[in-house]
Design a protein around this motif. Sequence first.
Motif: not given
Length: 298
Positions: A113-133
């Motif tokens: 993800x860091x190849x394409x997005x700033x770290x704050x956006x990456x963290x938002x994506x990781x949050x959804x991947x980690x938390x969403x059923x």
Amino acid sequence: MSSRCTGFLSQPSFWQEEGDAPILKFDFGWLASHTDEAIARANAWLPHVGVEPSRVDADTKPLSSEGARIFRADANRTFRSEPNRLVCIKLLSFSQQKFGDYQQSLGYVAGLLLLFFDPATCFKVLTVLNDSPKYLPGYWRGEATACAVDGYVCEGLLKPHLRARLKELGLLPETFVQKWFAGICIHHLPYSILFDFLDRFFQHGNSYLFQFFLSFFDTFEDEIMRAANNPEANMLIRFESAPEEASAQRYVATIQSLDVHKCRISAFQEALSRRLQSANEGMWQKMDDGIEFSDEEN
């Protein structure tokens, strides 16, 4: 370079500094010749996970302390540039802090993800991947039971003779689905194929992982049945002798018809519950301290 890229690929010196980075091990030159296409496809992942690009002015100053050595080790195994490694360490540290646990597979996904997005956006994506059923809930824990459970759900849908053959070869789902599911094949598939996999994963979530599992063993059934031993079968599982992605579309209806919650309960009870209980019970077992007194009988 597309202006929509806020990640490391937007750095003018990216290819000079990161051209041989471990995160690009399976790129084989595809990304450099398809950069704009890859950026456009990565940006299309965000609406699927309900994420908008971050608008905060991200503080990328290194942490005052690097924290756990594992973050440094995983950053070193991902990027070459020290500034990029420090951003990666900060992202992994924040992820562990917020998610309450950490597993190397999360590091693979964060690195891509860091190849394409700033770290704050990456963290938002990781949050959804980690938390969403819908995506990878519980997959990124040190003891990734949820990921193993879903592997056993998938195994239970295979043809009986294939299940028996996997058992004979010692291929338990938890030994390979961590890279397929939790690591979403980032260190298995060539980038030219990986991006097709990721497009479908971000659109459909973990149901696509289930379809991929079934399709793989359908496509390579003969090779699995002929495998002479565990190492030979593992070469196939790691895509070293099966470099093309299996088509998963034929299993859409199969997965849609599943009562996934019920299947997960059954898989846990049948494949993992007793093993986990026994391992945890053993932590309470009283151990002989090994001290012998002179008046003890032999």
